[in-house]
Design an enzyme around this catalytic site. Sequence first.
Site, mmCIF file in Angstrom:
data_model
loop_
_atom_site.group_PDB
_atom_site.id
_atom_site.type_symbol
_atom_site.label_atom_id
_atom_site.label_comp_id
_atom_site.label_asym_id
_atom_site.label_seq_id
_atom_site.Cartn_x
_atom_site.Cartn_y
_atom_site.Cartn_z
ATOM 1 N N ASP A 65 0.818 -1.226 0.000
ATOM 2 C CA ASP A 65 0.000 0.000 0.000
ATOM 3 C C ASP A 65 0.848 1.272 0.000
ATOM 4 O OD1 ASP A 65 -2.696 -0.804 -0.135
ATOM 5 O OD2 ASP A 65 -2.842 -1.136 2.029
ATOM 6 N N ARG A 90 0.665 -1.716 7.522
ATOM 7 C CA ARG A 90 1.217 -0.493 6.933
ATOM 8 C C ARG A 90 2.205 0.221 7.858
ATOM 9 N NH1 ARG A 90 -2.674 3.341 3.523
ATOM 10 N NH2 ARG A 90 -0.611 3.816 2.675
ATOM 11 N N ARG A 135 -9.809 5.687 10.971
ATOM 12 C CA ARG A 135 -8.355 5.584 11.036
ATOM 13 C C ARG A 135 -7.767 6.600 12.017
ATOM 14 N NH1 ARG A 135 -6.351 2.802 6.467
ATOM 15 N NH2 ARG A 135 -7.927 1.283 5.846
ATOM 16 N N HIS A 164 -11.379 7.138 4.917
ATOM 17 C CA HIS A 164 -10.471 8.277 5.081
ATOM 18 C C HIS A 164 -11.225 9.529 4.623
ATOM 19 C CE1 HIS A 164 -6.446 5.880 4.635
ATOM 20 N NE2 HIS A 164 -6.519 6.349 5.873
ATOM 21 N N CYS A 258 -5.129 9.636 -3.050
ATOM 22 C CA CYS A 258 -4.383 8.715 -2.181
ATOM 23 C C CYS A 258 -2.940 8.550 -2.651
ATOM 24 C CB CYS A 258 -5.036 7.337 -2.159
ATOM 25 S SG CYS A 258 -6.698 7.302 -1.528
HETATM 26 N N1 ARG Z 1 -5.335 0.134 1.151
HETATM 27 C C1 ARG Z 1 -5.046 1.429 1.718
HETATM 28 C C2 ARG Z 1 -5.574 1.502 3.142
HETATM 29 O O1 ARG Z 1 -6.637 1.003 3.374
HETATM 30 C C3 ARG Z 1 -5.645 2.518 0.874
HETATM 31 C C4 ARG Z 1 -5.254 3.884 1.344
HETATM 32 C C5 ARG Z 1 -5.906 4.977 0.558
HETATM 33 N N2 ARG Z 1 -5.355 6.218 0.882
HETATM 34 C C6 ARG Z 1 -6.078 7.339 1.103
HETATM 35 N N3 ARG Z 1 -5.440 8.445 1.271
HETATM 36 N N4 ARG Z 1 -7.379 7.314 1.212
HETATM 37 O O2 ARG Z 1 -4.944 2.045 4.021
#
Ligand code: ARG
Length: 267
Positions: A65, A90, A135, A164, A258
Amino acid sequence: MFSHRRYLMCRPTYFAVEYTINPWMDPTAPYDTELAVRQWTALRQVYTDLGHTVEEIDPLPGLPDMVFAANGATVVDGTVLAVQFRDPERADEGPAYANWFRRAGFDVVEAKAVNEGEGDILLAGDVLLAGTGFRTAHESHLQAQEVLRRPVISLQLVDPNFYHLDTALCVLDERTVAYLPEAFTPGSREVLRRLFPDAILAGADDAAVLGLNAVSDGRNVVLPTQAGNLAQQLADRGFTPIGVDLSELRKAGGGPKCCTLEIRAGA
Ligand code: ARG
């Protein structure tokens, strides 16, 4: 209102969908890393054709990612607020991005709580819009205000598909944003209505192709080609929509924004 931008991007050399940390990710579905690289390269080309500067951070194996550079930091006036990911998958991206900024000569402040960078913290004129609910921890909003020295408006996200802030809201210029009202609690919706009475309200169909995960330089708005109605709404308001196809990266829940971290240098 156009202004030159400096972006940080990460080539999706090791892109994969191997785990599920948002509802878009299905590790059993096929994906094509080479196509992801081609789509990403086309996005990068759009930025340089518009006259923007693109810097690259080296991708690291085992961090599929990492292409989502927006999650790497929040940078305002040359100050870098580093990140701390919610998910262990991550976690190692945080230090990788922080080191890139240190090597580039920036002051880096460590995150004290879960903070997924520009995924959840967006500069809109003089205020920071900060998302929470999935998040970034609410606690990080306070740190962002102290470190980045802008008033923070906390917004609560409610739909797991828009986990997000940058999947539910896009900053278009100093005064205008576009957003999906249903992605927010009633209270946060009302805050947005008061702050941005002229906002573009996106429809569910455009949000469902991550249309709001767009990047604006004040005039040109780079968004997924599939978000046709939103592109029309933007054009009606005098912006120039530029469609890009990031279908492979969408399989991980990401779009143009993203993939793009804005580096706002000091004065
Ligand atoms: N697979 C990543 C996650 O879930 C995607 C992140 C997307 N980034 C964003 N800025 N919305 O963390």
